[in-house]
Write a protein that holds these residues in place. Structure first.
Motif, mmCIF file in Angstrom:
data_model
loop_
_atom_site.group_PDB
_atom_site.id
_atom_site.type_symbol
_atom_site.label_atom_id
_atom_site.label_comp_id
_atom_site.label_asym_id
_atom_site.label_seq_id
_atom_site.Cartn_x
_atom_site.Cartn_y
_atom_site.Cartn_z
ATOM 1 N N ILE A 139 17.929 7.872 -5.780
ATOM 2 C CA ILE A 139 17.014 8.863 -5.203
ATOM 3 C C ILE A 139 15.666 8.198 -4.952
ATOM 4 O O ILE A 139 15.151 7.472 -5.805
ATOM 5 C CB ILE A 139 16.821 10.056 -6.155
ATOM 6 C CG1 ILE A 139 18.176 10.624 -6.598
ATOM 7 C CG2 ILE A 139 15.988 11.142 -5.503
ATOM 8 C CD1 ILE A 139 18.065 11.694 -7.672
ATOM 9 N N SER A 140 15.086 8.453 -3.790
ATOM 10 C CA SER A 140 13.732 7.954 -3.527
ATOM 11 C C SER A 140 13.103 8.740 -2.391
ATOM 12 O O SER A 140 13.790 9.435 -1.635
ATOM 13 C CB SER A 140 13.745 6.456 -3.181
ATOM 14 O OG SER A 140 14.175 6.238 -1.854
ATOM 15 N N ILE A 141 11.797 8.613 -2.288
ATOM 16 C CA ILE A 141 11.065 9.146 -1.137
ATOM 17 C C ILE A 141 11.168 8.100 -0.035
ATOM 18 O O ILE A 141 10.816 6.943 -0.253
ATOM 19 C CB ILE A 141 9.589 9.394 -1.494
ATOM 20 C CG1 ILE A 141 9.495 10.387 -2.664
ATOM 21 C CG2 ILE A 141 8.820 9.911 -0.291
ATOM 22 C CD1 ILE A 141 8.107 10.500 -3.245
ATOM 23 N N PRO A 142 11.674 8.442 1.134
ATOM 24 C CA PRO A 142 11.841 7.431 2.182
ATOM 25 C C PRO A 142 10.521 6.946 2.733
ATOM 26 O O PRO A 142 9.516 7.661 2.729
ATOM 27 C CB PRO A 142 12.660 8.169 3.251
ATOM 28 C CG PRO A 142 12.395 9.614 3.013
ATOM 29 C CD PRO A 142 12.158 9.768 1.538
ATOM 30 N N SER A 183 0.838 -1.201 0.000
ATOM 31 C CA SER A 183 0.000 0.000 0.000
ATOM 32 C C SER A 183 0.873 1.251 0.000
ATOM 33 O O SER A 183 1.664 1.466 0.929
ATOM 34 C CB SER A 183 -0.897 0.010 1.238
ATOM 35 O OG SER A 183 -1.470 1.289 1.438
ATOM 36 N N PRO A 184 0.778 2.110 -1.027
ATOM 37 C CA PRO A 184 1.544 3.357 -1.026
ATOM 38 C C PRO A 184 1.222 4.245 0.174
ATOM 39 O O PRO A 184 2.095 4.920 0.716
ATOM 40 C CB PRO A 184 1.137 4.026 -2.342
ATOM 41 C CG PRO A 184 0.657 2.910 -3.209
ATOM 42 C CD PRO A 184 0.004 1.942 -2.272
ATOM 43 N N LEU A 185 -0.051 4.245 0.589
ATOM 44 C CA LEU A 185 -0.436 5.056 1.742
ATOM 45 C C LEU A 185 0.291 4.599 2.993
ATOM 46 O O LEU A 185 0.682 5.411 3.834
ATOM 47 C CB LEU A 185 -1.946 4.972 1.955
ATOM 48 C CG LEU A 185 -2.808 5.878 1.074
ATOM 49 C CD1 LEU A 185 -4.285 5.570 1.283
ATOM 50 C CD2 LEU A 185 -2.524 7.336 1.352
ATOM 51 N N ALA A 186 0.480 3.275 3.131
ATOM 52 C CA ALA A 186 1.185 2.748 4.294
ATOM 53 C C ALA A 186 2.678 2.994 4.184
ATOM 54 O O ALA A 186 3.330 3.359 5.164
ATOM 55 C CB ALA A 186 0.903 1.252 4.444
ATOM 56 N N TYR A 187 3.235 2.817 2.980
ATOM 57 C CA TYR A 187 4.680 2.964 2.807
ATOM 58 C C TYR A 187 5.114 4.424 2.992
ATOM 59 O O TYR A 187 6.094 4.702 3.675
ATOM 60 C CB TYR A 187 5.102 2.471 1.419
ATOM 61 C CG TYR A 187 6.600 2.331 1.267
ATOM 62 C CD1 TYR A 187 7.228 1.111 1.464
ATOM 63 C CD2 TYR A 187 7.399 3.438 0.954
ATOM 64 C CE1 TYR A 187 8.598 0.974 1.349
ATOM 65 C CE2 TYR A 187 8.780 3.321 0.847
ATOM 66 C CZ TYR A 187 9.376 2.090 1.043
ATOM 67 O OH TYR A 187 10.741 1.963 0.935
ATOM 68 N N TYR A 188 4.374 5.346 2.381
ATOM 69 C CA TYR A 188 4.750 6.759 2.403
ATOM 70 C C TYR A 188 3.955 7.553 3.440
ATOM 71 O O TYR A 188 3.797 8.763 3.301
ATOM 72 C CB TYR A 188 4.534 7.384 1.025
ATOM 73 C CG TYR A 188 5.389 6.801 -0.075
ATOM 74 C CD1 TYR A 188 6.771 6.824 0.005
ATOM 75 C CD2 TYR A 188 4.808 6.230 -1.199
ATOM 76 C CE1 TYR A 188 7.556 6.303 -1.013
ATOM 77 C CE2 TYR A 188 5.584 5.706 -2.230
ATOM 78 C CZ TYR A 188 6.959 5.753 -2.124
ATOM 79 O OH TYR A 188 7.731 5.235 -3.135
ATOM 80 N N HIS A 189 3.476 6.893 4.471
ATOM 81 C CA HIS A 189 2.541 7.557 5.391
ATOM 82 C C HIS A 189 3.155 8.780 6.049
ATOM 83 O O HIS A 189 2.449 9.735 6.392
ATOM 84 C CB HIS A 189 2.059 6.568 6.456
ATOM 85 C CG HIS A 189 3.100 6.213 7.481
ATOM 86 N ND1 HIS A 189 3.232 6.906 8.662
ATOM 87 C CD2 HIS A 189 4.063 5.259 7.498
ATOM 88 C CE1 HIS A 189 4.213 6.378 9.368
ATOM 89 N NE2 HIS A 189 4.739 5.388 8.683
#
Length: 449
Positions: A360-363, A45-51
């Motif tokens: 590069i990434s969003i942590p 889930s992107p919402l969970a990963y990038y919460h």
């Protein structure tokens, strides 16, 4: 022509999760897309990963900016003469700085990628075709593994078979049987070509295809040493819980003194001819020196390159100022070869050279590293497919062995979405003795940090 290349690169990114910048040793990675390649019935889930970024309110942003500003002002007020270690740390930063700046400029120039990131919630967070999991209380594997009952705890694996629908597309999953295995100090393996849903203490965990984990204390890691050196691992990723004075980190997970890691049997775990070792480190100069002068030599590893993980926000900006002395927006992955039976210079020349790179990434969550396995496999020596292991793992990857005291942490179903078309059937329970993957038979025992 340039537009065509950008469009093609974006198409590759949407498929793989990796965006390669032209004429640069830099890439952008979407960890969610990369991880989802390990699953069939579930997706991360992107919402969970990038919460941390999705849940950030304006007040939180203001507080974070104020905090960074205060740190900068404190640094400016400290007009002390830098000591030897601080000078060495700054020199190392200055050497890496041009590579980091160029990589960030590449990201800011990739308008198609930035447009995707600006709508990350809308692009990837649709629940169409998926349903939210049932959530239980989050388990503390570190605490459970330290009690005397630890050898008695069991995990149930619902072994599934995936059947295609009449249209050849949609599918449903049946659970014909259930494996029950010890969860601690035992190899737990998903041999199936599809992901498996496991149950432990009323919680559900998602195990990717053809993966296994071994959850134990550091003392039991020797049980992972292969019986036959031909079955050794030719890619070893290590993410140690380095000792850190941060109270915040201590509250997240226990740490260990640096010298504890000298005892890791890296040479015995490695494939007999050669292996690639990748070690995550912080930017502390004392730690960098320890690794290069003591730890790598003790493991028999020759340092060859460094990957820099540059952390950005959803708008593409760095999470903090690049030159902030005590809080850099990047971490380092030190790469080295352990040569084993590859000793002469002629044999060593066959090992693929590695250049310093920027990823590069969003942590994601605190201390959660991006999944760089597929990138590293390009440089892995020895037989294919590569035999890969992560030490001190907190999640699992398809085709990998994960060892640590909480390798199921990010496998909790709370981090996943499930296909609505996957229909569950009550399984037939079968107790089964755990099997090893070219490993010695693991013993039982308690563990704690």
């Amino acid at each position: 022509m340039a537009l065509s290349k950008a469009t093609n690169e974006m198409s590759v990114f949407l498929e793989s999760g990796i965006y390669r910048f032209e004429s640069s040793n830099a890439i952008f990675m979407d960890p969610v897309r990369v991880l989802n390649r390990s699953y069939t019935c579930f997706r991360v889930s992107p919402l969970a990963y990038y919460h941390r970024f999705f849940e950030l309110t304006n007040a939180d942003q203001s507080n974070r900016v104020s905090s960074v500003s205060r740190k900068r002002k404190r640094d400016e007020r400290k007009h002390h003469t830098p000591n030897e270690k601080e000078l060495a740390a700054d020199q190392r930063h200055q050497e890496a700085r041009p590579l980091l700046v160029k990589a960030h400029e590449c990201l800011l120039g990739a308008t198609d990628l930035l447009a995707y990131l600006s709508n990350l919630r809308g692009n990837d967070c649709s629940n169409e075709g998926y349903r939210e999991p049932l959530l239980g209380a989050e388990q503390s594997f570190i605490e459970l593994g330290s009690v005397w009952q630890a050898p008695l705890y069991e995990i149930s694996l619902n072994i599934n078979h995936q059947n295609e629908g009449e249209d050849g597309g949609s599918s449903f999953v049946q659970y014909p049987e259930q494996k029950v295995l010890p969860i601690f100090n035992s190899v737990v393996e998903n041999e199936a070509p599809n992901d498996v849903e496991a149950e432990f203490m009323n919680n559900h965990y998602i195990l990717p295809r053809r993966s296994c984990f071994y959850m134990s204390h550091l003392r039991q890691i020797h049980n992972l040493i292969p019986v036959d050196s031909n079955c050794g691992f030719n890619l070893i990723v290590v993410d140690p819980p380095w000792e850190n004075g941060s109270a915040r980190q201590k509250s997240r997970y226990p740490t260990l003194p640096n010298r504890f890691f000298l005892s890791l049997p890296i040479g015995q775990l490695a494939y007999k001819e050669a292996a690639l070792v990748a070690l995550w480190v912080t930017n502390r100069e004392k730690l960098q020196n320890f690794v290069k002068k003591e730890l790598f030599p003790a493991w028999g590893v020759r340092h060859v390159a460094t990957f820099f993980w540059l952390k950005v926000k959803i708008d593409g900006s760095l999470i903090c100022e690049l030159d902030l002395f005590h809080h850099r927006p990047y971490e380092c992955l030190l790469l080295g070869y352990i040569h084993g039976e590859v000793t002469c210079s002629k044999d060593r020349s066959k090992l693929r050279p590695i250049l310093n790179q920027v990823i590069i990434s969003i942590p994601g969550d605190y201390s959660r590293k991006p999944p760089l396995g597929e990138l590293l496999k390009e440089y892995v020596p020895g037989p294919k497919p590569s035999r890969c292991i992560e030490l001190f793992a907190r999640e699992m990857i398809a085709g990998w062995t994960s060892w640590g005291n909480e390798p199921l942490h990010f496998q909790d179903s709370r981090y996943f979405l499930k296909k609505k078309s996957c229909r569950l059937i009550h399984p037939r329970k079968v107790e089964q003795k755990p099997e090893g993957l070219c490993l010695d038979e693991p013993g039982l025992g308690t563990r704690s940090f």
